[in-house]
Design a protein around this motif. Structure first.
Motif, PDB file in Angstrom:
ATOM      1  N   PRO A  81       0.524  -1.320   0.014  1.00  0.00           N
ATOM      2  CA  PRO A  81       0.103   0.034   0.048  1.00  0.00           C
ATOM      3  C   PRO A  81       0.840   1.209  -0.058  1.00  0.00           C
ATOM      4  CG  PRO A  81      -0.449  -1.490   1.985  1.00  0.00           C
ATOM      5  CD  PRO A  81       0.439  -2.145   1.165  1.00  0.00           C
ATOM      6  N   ARG A  82       1.781   1.344   0.311  1.00  0.00           N
ATOM      7  CA  ARG A  82       2.764   2.509   0.367  1.00  0.00           C
ATOM      8  C   ARG A  82       3.322   2.798  -0.757  1.00  0.00           C
ATOM      9  NH1 ARG A  82       6.982   2.129   5.247  1.00  0.00           N
ATOM     10  NH2 ARG A  82       8.196   1.014   3.687  1.00  0.00           N
ATOM     11  N   HIS A  83       3.366   1.813  -1.847  1.00  0.00           N
ATOM     12  CA  HIS A  83       3.852   1.990  -3.201  1.00  0.00           C
ATOM     13  C   HIS A  83       2.789   1.779  -4.117  1.00  0.00           C
ATOM     14  CE1 HIS A  83       7.686   2.485  -1.283  1.00  0.00           C
ATOM     15  NE2 HIS A  83       7.664   1.434  -0.622  1.00  0.00           N
ATOM     16  N   PRO A  84       1.739   2.289  -4.247  1.00  0.00           N
ATOM     17  CA  PRO A  84       0.580   2.059  -5.083  1.00  0.00           C
ATOM     18  C   PRO A  84       1.287   2.106  -6.640  1.00  0.00           C
ATOM     19  CG  PRO A  84       0.206   3.887  -4.152  1.00  0.00           C
ATOM     20  CD  PRO A  84       1.412   3.618  -3.443  1.00  0.00           C
ATOM     21  N   ILE A  85       1.870   3.000  -7.076  1.00  0.00           N
ATOM     22  CA  ILE A  85       2.499   2.972  -8.355  1.00  0.00           C
ATOM     23  C   ILE A  85       3.152   1.835  -9.002  1.00  0.00           C
ATOM     24  CG2 ILE A  85       4.072   4.333 -10.130  1.00  0.00           C
ATOM     25  CD1 ILE A  85       3.492   6.664  -8.303  1.00  0.00           C
ATOM     26  N   LEU A  86       3.763   1.083  -7.899  1.00  0.00           N
ATOM     27  CA  LEU A  86       4.451  -0.167  -8.263  1.00  0.00           C
ATOM     28  C   LEU A  86       3.554  -1.483  -8.128  1.00  0.00           C
ATOM     29  CD1 LEU A  86       7.621   0.579  -6.192  1.00  0.00           C
ATOM     30  CD2 LEU A  86       7.419   0.983  -8.650  1.00  0.00           C
ATOM     31  N   SER A  87       2.415  -1.329  -7.448  1.00  0.00           N
ATOM     32  CA  SER A  87       1.465  -2.264  -7.507  1.00  0.00           C
ATOM     33  C   SER A  87       1.306  -3.022  -8.835  1.00  0.00           C
ATOM     34  CB  SER A  87       0.392  -1.905  -6.660  1.00  0.00           C
ATOM     35  OG  SER A  87       0.259  -2.532  -5.397  1.00  0.00           O
TER      36      SER A  87
END
Length: 89
Positions: A81-87
């Motif tokens: 959740p802290r890195h939504p762009i990488l999800s």
């Protein structure tokens, strides 16, 4: 004015190594000033190589499936959740 991001080293190498690296640089159109860049790049690659060898040694007793599961967990945590762009979602 000195550059605060740079550090001066004094190193000693064999005469053969000196000639080899300077010849290598010269053959590629590089000059004496490129020696520092070449050494820095070589050191970074050597550190990466040693680190990879240590990691491979530490995980050599794991079964491939177990190692893949550990890697998948680490990637999922990094993409959490802290890195939504990488999800992937």
């Amino acid at each position: 004015m000195p550059n605060d991001t740079m550090t001066r080293w004094t190193v000693s190498v064999s005469k053969d190594t000196d000639i080899s690296v300077r010849s290598f640089l010269a053959q590629r159109g590089m000059n004496k000033g490129d020696l520092s860049k070449f050494i820095e790049d070589a050191v970074k690659w050597r550190i990466l190589d040693r680190t990879m060898a240590e990691v491979q040694d530490k995980f050599s007793d794991l079964a491939p499936d177990e190692l893949n599961n550990l890697l998948d967990e680490a990637v999922a945590a990094a993409r959490g959740p802290r890195h939504p762009i990488l999800s992937r979602d």
